[in-house]
Write a protein that holds these residues in place. Structure first.
Motif, PDB file in Angstrom:
ATOM      1  N   ASN A 170       0.823  -1.229   0.000  1.00 43.78           N
ATOM      2  CA  ASN A 170       0.000   0.000   0.000  1.00 43.78           C
ATOM      3  C   ASN A 170       0.854   1.275   0.000  1.00 43.78           C
ATOM      4  N   GLY A 171       2.189   1.150   0.197  1.00 46.06           N
ATOM      5  CA  GLY A 171       3.062   2.342   0.267  1.00 46.06           C
ATOM      6  C   GLY A 171       3.615   2.492   1.673  1.00 46.06           C
ATOM      7  N   LEU A 172       4.903   2.189   1.866  1.00 44.76           N
ATOM      8  CA  LEU A 172       5.491   1.971   3.199  1.00 44.76           C
ATOM      9  C   LEU A 172       5.237   3.091   4.220  1.00 44.76           C
ATOM     10  N   TYR A 173       5.864   4.228   4.025  1.00 42.98           N
ATOM     11  CA  TYR A 173       5.816   5.240   5.093  1.00 42.98           C
ATOM     12  C   TYR A 173       4.423   5.881   5.242  1.00 42.98           C
ATOM     13  N   PRO A 174       3.763   6.262   4.129  1.00 47.05           N
ATOM     14  CA  PRO A 174       2.425   6.847   4.307  1.00 47.05           C
ATOM     15  C   PRO A 174       1.437   5.878   4.948  1.00 47.05           C
ATOM     16  N   LYS A 207      -5.970   5.144   1.761  1.00 45.21           N
ATOM     17  CA  LYS A 207      -6.192   5.467   3.180  1.00 45.21           C
ATOM     18  C   LYS A 207      -7.136   4.443   3.804  1.00 45.21           C
ATOM     19  N   ALA A 208      -8.212   4.148   3.082  1.00 44.32           N
ATOM     20  CA  ALA A 208      -9.189   3.170   3.597  1.00 44.32           C
ATOM     21  C   ALA A 208      -8.524   1.809   3.767  1.00 44.32           C
ATOM     22  N   ARG A 209      -7.665   1.463   2.814  1.00 42.49           N
ATOM     23  CA  ARG A 209      -6.958   0.179   2.894  1.00 42.49           C
ATOM     24  C   ARG A 209      -6.043   0.145   4.133  1.00 42.49           C
ATOM     25  N   ALA A 210      -5.397   1.275   4.430  1.00 46.36           N
ATOM     26  CA  ALA A 210      -4.529   1.332   5.611  1.00 46.36           C
ATOM     27  C   ALA A 210      -5.329   1.063   6.884  1.00 46.36           C
ATOM     28  N   LEU A 258      -1.411   9.361   0.272  1.00 42.93           N
ATOM     29  CA  LEU A 258      -2.249   8.210  -0.080  1.00 42.93           C
ATOM     30  C   LEU A 258      -3.537   8.692  -0.741  1.00 42.93           C
ATOM     31  N   THR A 259      -3.999   7.950  -1.709  1.00 39.38           N
ATOM     32  CA  THR A 259      -5.335   8.216  -2.263  1.00 39.38           C
ATOM     33  C   THR A 259      -6.373   7.840  -1.204  1.00 39.38           C
TER      34      THR A 259
END
Ligand code: SI3
Length: 288
Positions: A245-249, A277-280, A272-273
């Motif tokens: 999903n993108g490491l640091y964000p 964000k929802a995925r995080a 993040l899109t």
């Protein structure tokens, strides 16, 4: 100096300015919730290479002020500008940071003598101890067993943060330099490094997964490899989802899910899109 160290993040606002309240919350979260032994400040995870000298100093000050003597503090001061590295080394030594660390100089193809001179120059200027930050995948700088040995001839150079998947070299280092400190740098490989008897680990995902990291490390030290493997599997399910999903964000968004004001990453890292964000938040619910 042994144990589990979080590679601390910094909370930045939308304009890229330090969010002091958020940074303090991140420090407290690591100490009070993740229960780590120490913090590695202004490393890669701290977006160190994207910020000004002034911001680096402010972050060092805030972290020391918030953490006090609760945990061990390591200041990453490495810079392509050796004057900046020396300045930060002096600054953090005056702030009573327990140790320094410096990334190997990168971008230009420095030869080993130049790299050695960089470390010896920094350390000649301070009464402190140094952990070499070796991360060949990002710096392009690989050192061999003998070269690490040459760096270790300087008694102030007490160890290495070893962020590489080279377990042959790690085993050789352990065997050759039993009195130097070896830290595992890849969280997804913590168990493999721990069975080779590293002294500790420094990682980004410990901001949200420090408790499991300690379990892996301590179980491995106790010889309970089967149980440690189960915890590394849970950990790697989390890390795989974060990396995807993108490491640091994503770590910052997970921290927000946990109530920590983690802010956003600095440009040129992109935000993040809404979907990511929802995925995080889903990752936090599923894997924490
Ligand atoms: O300097 C630092 O912030 C680190 O300690 C970096 C640490 O080795 C991390 N490496 C990077 C490039 O971020 C790891 O913790 C890494 O994020 C993690 O293992 C996921 O791959």
């Amino acid at each position: 100096m042994k144990g589990i160290f979080t590679a601390l993040m910094c909370s930045f606002d939308e304009e890229g300015k330090i969010n002091e309240k958020g940074l303090r919350e991140m420090v407290r979260n690591n100490i009070d919730v993740q229960k780590v032994d120490g913090l590695y400040v202004n490393g890669s995870t701290g977006e160190n290479f994207l910020i000004s000298t002034e911001d680096k100093k402010r972050i060092f000050e805030i972290v020391k002020d918030e953490a006090g003597d609760d945990v061990t503090l390591i200041a990453q001061v490495g810079s392509l500008n050796i004057d900046e590295a020396v300045d930060l080394a002096k600054f953090t030594t005056d702030l009573k940071y327990d140790a320094l660390s410096a990334v190997t100089p990168f971008y230009y193809k420095f030869d080993f003598d130049e790299i050695k001179d960089y470390y010896n120059t920094i350390m000649a200027n301070v009464d402190n101890q140094m952990i070499v930050y070796s991360i060949p995948a990002l710096t392009g700088v690989s050192m061999n067993l003998e070269q690490f040995g040459e760096l270790f001839e300087n008694e102030k150079i007490i160890g290495v943060k070893f962020t590489a998947p080279d377990f042959f070299l790690l085993e050789r280092l352990r065997h050759a330099y039993p009195d130097k400190l070896l830290y595992s740098g890849f969280d997804e490989m913590l168990l493999s490094a721990s069975v080779l008897n590293v002294d500790g680990a420094i990682g980004s995902t410990f901001n949200v997964n420090g408790v499991r990291a300690r379990k892996i490390f301590e179980l491995a030290q106790a010889g309970a490899v089967e149980e440690a493997r189960a915890v590394q599997k849970e950990t790697n399910d989390l890390i795989a989802a974060i990396l995807d999903n993108g490491l640091y964000p994503t770590i910052k968004e997970i921290l927000k899910h946990e109530g920590v004001d983690a802010g956003v990453c600095r440009k040129p890292m992109k935000p993040l899109t809404e979907a990511k964000k929802a995925r995080a938040h889903d990752i936090a619910k599923k894997y924490l």
